[in-house]
Design a protein around this motif. Structure first.
Motif, PDB file in Angstrom:
ATOM      1  N   PRO A  89       0.848  -1.192   0.000  1.00 16.77           N
ATOM      2  CA  PRO A  89       0.000   0.000   0.000  1.00 16.77           C
ATOM      3  C   PRO A  89       0.888   1.248   0.000  1.00 16.77           C
ATOM      4  CG  PRO A  89      -0.758  -1.571   1.626  1.00 16.77           C
ATOM      5  CD  PRO A  89       0.562  -2.078   1.119  1.00 16.77           C
ATOM      6  N   GLU A  90       0.417   2.267  -0.690  1.00 11.34           N
ATOM      7  CA  GLU A  90       1.219   3.478  -0.802  1.00 11.34           C
ATOM      8  C   GLU A  90       1.326   4.177   0.534  1.00 11.34           C
ATOM      9  OE1 GLU A  90      -0.190   5.920  -4.023  1.00 11.34           O
ATOM     10  OE2 GLU A  90      -0.467   4.160  -5.277  1.00 11.34           O
ATOM     11  N   THR A  91       2.492   4.713   0.776  1.00  8.85           N
ATOM     12  CA  THR A  91       2.734   5.505   1.966  1.00  8.85           C
ATOM     13  C   THR A  91       2.658   6.965   1.559  1.00  8.85           C
ATOM     14  OG1 THR A  91       4.194   3.806   2.844  1.00  8.85           O
ATOM     15  CG2 THR A  91       4.390   6.003   3.794  1.00  8.85           C
ATOM     16  N   LEU A  92       1.881   7.719   2.298  1.00  4.44           N
ATOM     17  CA  LEU A  92       1.724   9.126   1.988  1.00  4.44           C
ATOM     18  C   LEU A  92       2.892   9.906   2.561  1.00  4.44           C
ATOM     19  CD1 LEU A  92      -0.116  11.308   0.791  1.00  4.44           C
ATOM     20  CD2 LEU A  92      -1.202  11.472   3.029  1.00  4.44           C
ATOM     21  N   ALA A  97       1.786  18.697   5.149  1.00  8.81           N
ATOM     22  CA  ALA A  97       1.326  18.271   6.478  1.00  8.81           C
ATOM     23  C   ALA A  97       2.409  18.496   7.521  1.00  8.81           C
ATOM     24  CB  ALA A  97       0.909  16.798   6.444  1.00  8.81           C
ATOM     25  N   VAL A  98       3.660  18.259   7.171  1.00  9.45           N
ATOM     26  CA  VAL A  98       4.762  18.504   8.113  1.00  9.45           C
ATOM     27  C   VAL A  98       4.881  20.002   8.382  1.00  9.45           C
ATOM     28  CG1 VAL A  98       7.244  18.256   8.490  1.00  9.45           C
ATOM     29  CG2 VAL A  98       5.957  16.397   7.405  1.00  9.45           C
ATOM     30  N   LYS A  99       4.747  20.818   7.341  1.00  4.95           N
ATOM     31  CA  LYS A  99       4.789  22.280   7.529  1.00  4.95           C
ATOM     32  C   LYS A  99       3.671  22.727   8.460  1.00  4.95           C
ATOM     33  CE  LYS A  99       7.032  24.380   3.630  1.00  4.95           C
ATOM     34  NZ  LYS A  99       7.000  25.620   2.879  1.00  4.95           N
ATOM     35  N   ILE A 100       2.490  22.163   8.284  1.00  6.97           N
ATOM     36  CA  ILE A 100       1.356  22.556   9.117  1.00  6.97           C
ATOM     37  C   ILE A 100       1.642  22.225  10.574  1.00  6.97           C
ATOM     38  CG2 ILE A 100      -1.086  22.060   9.620  1.00  6.97           C
ATOM     39  CD1 ILE A 100      -1.376  21.655   6.492  1.00  6.97           C
ATOM     40  N   ARG A 101       2.173  21.040  10.820  1.00  6.08           N
ATOM     41  CA  ARG A 101       2.527  20.692  12.209  1.00  6.08           C
ATOM     42  C   ARG A 101       3.620  21.591  12.739  1.00  6.08           C
ATOM     43  NH1 ARG A 101       2.262  14.455  13.739  1.00  6.08           N
ATOM     44  NH2 ARG A 101       3.118  15.416  15.607  1.00  6.08           N
ATOM     45  N   GLY A 102       4.585  21.921  11.873  1.00  3.41           N
ATOM     46  CA  GLY A 102       5.690  22.789  12.278  1.00  3.41           C
ATOM     47  C   GLY A 102       5.265  24.214  12.553  1.00  3.41           C
ATOM     48  N   ALA A 110       1.289  32.393   8.699  1.00  9.27           N
ATOM     49  CA  ALA A 110       2.235  32.476   7.584  1.00  9.27           C
ATOM     50  C   ALA A 110       1.980  31.373   6.547  1.00  9.27           C
ATOM     51  CB  ALA A 110       3.667  32.401   8.109  1.00  9.27           C
ATOM     52  N   LEU A 111       1.273  30.328   6.941  1.00  4.83           N
ATOM     53  CA  LEU A 111       0.994  29.214   6.018  1.00  4.83           C
ATOM     54  C   LEU A 111      -0.270  29.407   5.194  1.00  4.83           C
ATOM     55  CD1 LEU A 111       1.821  25.896   7.878  1.00  4.83           C
ATOM     56  CD2 LEU A 111       2.910  26.853   5.875  1.00  4.83           C
ATOM     57  N   VAL A 112      -1.066  30.402   5.519  1.00  4.77           N
ATOM     58  CA  VAL A 112      -2.358  30.568   4.843  1.00  4.77           C
ATOM     59  C   VAL A 112      -2.181  30.660   3.325  1.00  4.77           C
ATOM     60  CG1 VAL A 112      -4.320  32.132   4.533  1.00  4.77           C
ATOM     61  CG2 VAL A 112      -3.563  31.518   6.838  1.00  4.77           C
ATOM     62  N   HIS A 118      -2.136  25.534  -2.582  1.00  8.66           N
ATOM     63  CA  HIS A 118      -2.374  24.092  -2.748  1.00  8.66           C
ATOM     64  C   HIS A 118      -3.850  23.831  -3.065  1.00  8.66           C
ATOM     65  CE1 HIS A 118       1.362  21.926  -1.461  1.00  8.66           C
ATOM     66  NE2 HIS A 118       1.678  23.178  -1.182  1.00  8.66           N
ATOM     67  N   ARG A 119      -4.729  24.538  -2.378  1.00  5.59           N
ATOM     68  CA  ARG A 119      -6.160  24.355  -2.613  1.00  5.59           C
ATOM     69  C   ARG A 119      -6.515  24.700  -4.058  1.00  5.59           C
ATOM     70  NH1 ARG A 119     -11.084  25.901  -3.139  1.00  5.59           N
ATOM     71  NH2 ARG A 119     -12.770  25.086  -1.874  1.00  5.59           N
ATOM     72  N   GLU A 120      -5.935  25.773  -4.571  1.00  7.24           N
ATOM     73  CA  GLU A 120      -6.192  26.193  -5.952  1.00  7.24           C
ATOM     74  C   GLU A 120      -5.714  25.127  -6.947  1.00  7.24           C
ATOM     75  OE1 GLU A 120      -7.644  28.969  -8.758  1.00  7.24           O
ATOM     76  OE2 GLU A 120      -7.862  28.898  -6.589  1.00  7.24           O
ATOM     77  N   VAL A 121      -4.536  24.549  -6.703  1.00  6.80           N
ATOM     78  CA  VAL A 121      -4.015  23.491  -7.579  1.00  6.80           C
ATOM     79  C   VAL A 121      -4.963  22.296  -7.585  1.00  6.80           C
ATOM     80  CG1 VAL A 121      -2.155  21.785  -7.831  1.00  6.80           C
ATOM     81  CG2 VAL A 121      -1.591  24.195  -7.424  1.00  6.80           C
ATOM     82  N   HIS A 122      -5.428  21.897  -6.418  1.00  6.19           N
ATOM     83  CA  HIS A 122      -6.337  20.741  -6.334  1.00  6.19           C
ATOM     84  C   HIS A 122      -7.712  21.072  -6.910  1.00  6.19           C
ATOM     85  CE1 HIS A 122      -3.732  17.893  -4.319  1.00  6.19           C
ATOM     86  NE2 HIS A 122      -3.256  18.922  -3.651  1.00  6.19           N
ATOM     87  N   ARG A 123      -8.164  22.316  -6.758  1.00 13.39           N
ATOM     88  CA  ARG A 123      -9.431  22.729  -7.351  1.00 13.39           C
ATOM     89  C   ARG A 123      -9.337  22.661  -8.877  1.00 13.39           C
ATOM     90  NH1 ARG A 123     -11.502  26.558  -9.930  1.00 13.39           N
ATOM     91  NH2 ARG A 123      -9.654  27.847  -9.829  1.00 13.39           N
ATOM     92  N   ASP A 124      -8.210  23.132  -9.427  1.00 16.60           N
ATOM     93  CA  ASP A 124      -8.013  23.077 -10.884  1.00 16.60           C
ATOM     94  C   ASP A 124      -7.931  21.636 -11.374  1.00 16.60           C
ATOM     95  OD1 ASP A 124      -7.999  25.837 -10.906  1.00 16.60           O
ATOM     96  OD2 ASP A 124      -5.823  26.016 -11.163  1.00 16.60           O
TER      97      ASP A 124
END
Length: 190
Positions: A89-92, A97-102, A110-112, A118-124
């Motif tokens: 099985p693929e490992t994500l 996610a690491v940046k968000i935790r950091g 600063a991450l907004v 990223h949201r825009e890329v996934h929306r596209d």
């Protein structure tokens, strides 16, 4: 999975030139397995030399002949062998996610902008998948038309991509709401 397997699947679906294969990777397969034009051409040459692919010259008017690739018997056997082998099985691995935790150790606000990007890329990408579904599987949700096994399996993979993008967008919306809610005074001291 190796690029060779993705090429075998694509050429079994429909023989084609290196250029046509590269376009398929850009259009559909590439969202699940990426490869550049140069890489595809190198692998096609290696697979042909290894007897996995057949190549025939197709005359073209006003242009050089093109090479059309198809799967040879040993190529089909290679794919069949791979299809019967278990895979892990693929490992994500998710840098965001690491940046968000950091961000707990800095300024979460600063991450907004990065999360919004990223949201825009996934929306596209979701819009692209949905357009491809409308193009390749019209009316599938309303009145599914009879399809062969290959079409059914292509569509189920596409539906998986659509579901993944929807899930990712929902998660990124949750991340954004959390980032906006967090008071910078709750950030851990360094």
């Amino acid at each position: 999975m190796a690029l060779e397997h993705a090429i075998l699947v694509s050429l079994l679906e429909r023989p084609g030139s290196g250029y046509e294969l590269a376009r398929r990777f850009e259009r559909s397969i590439g969202y699940f397995w990426t490869a550049g034009h140069q890489q595809i051409y190198r692998v096609l040459t290696r697979m042909t030399a290894g007897g996995l692919l057949l190549v025939r010259e197709v005359p073209q008017q006003g242009r050089p002949d093109k090479k059309e690739y198809s799967v040879a018997g040993p190529g089909r056997a290679t794919l069949t062998e791979w299809l019967h082998q278990p895979i892990e099985p693929e490992t994500l691995r998710h840098d965001l996610a690491v940046k968000i935790r950091g961000a707990a150790f800095d300024d979460p606000a600063a991450l907004v902008a990065e999360v919004e990007r990223h949201r825009e890329v996934h929306r596209d990408r979701l819009a692209h998948y949905l357009a491809g579904e409308q193009r390749d599987f019209p009316g599938a949700a309303d009145t599914p038309s009879p399809r062969d096994a290959g079409q059914e399996l292509q569509h189920v993979v596409l539906r998986g991509g659509i579901a993944f993008e929807r899930m990712t967008i929902a998660w990124l919306d949750d991340v954004l709401a959390t980032l906006h809610r967090i008071d910078t005074s709750t950030v851990h001291a360094l």
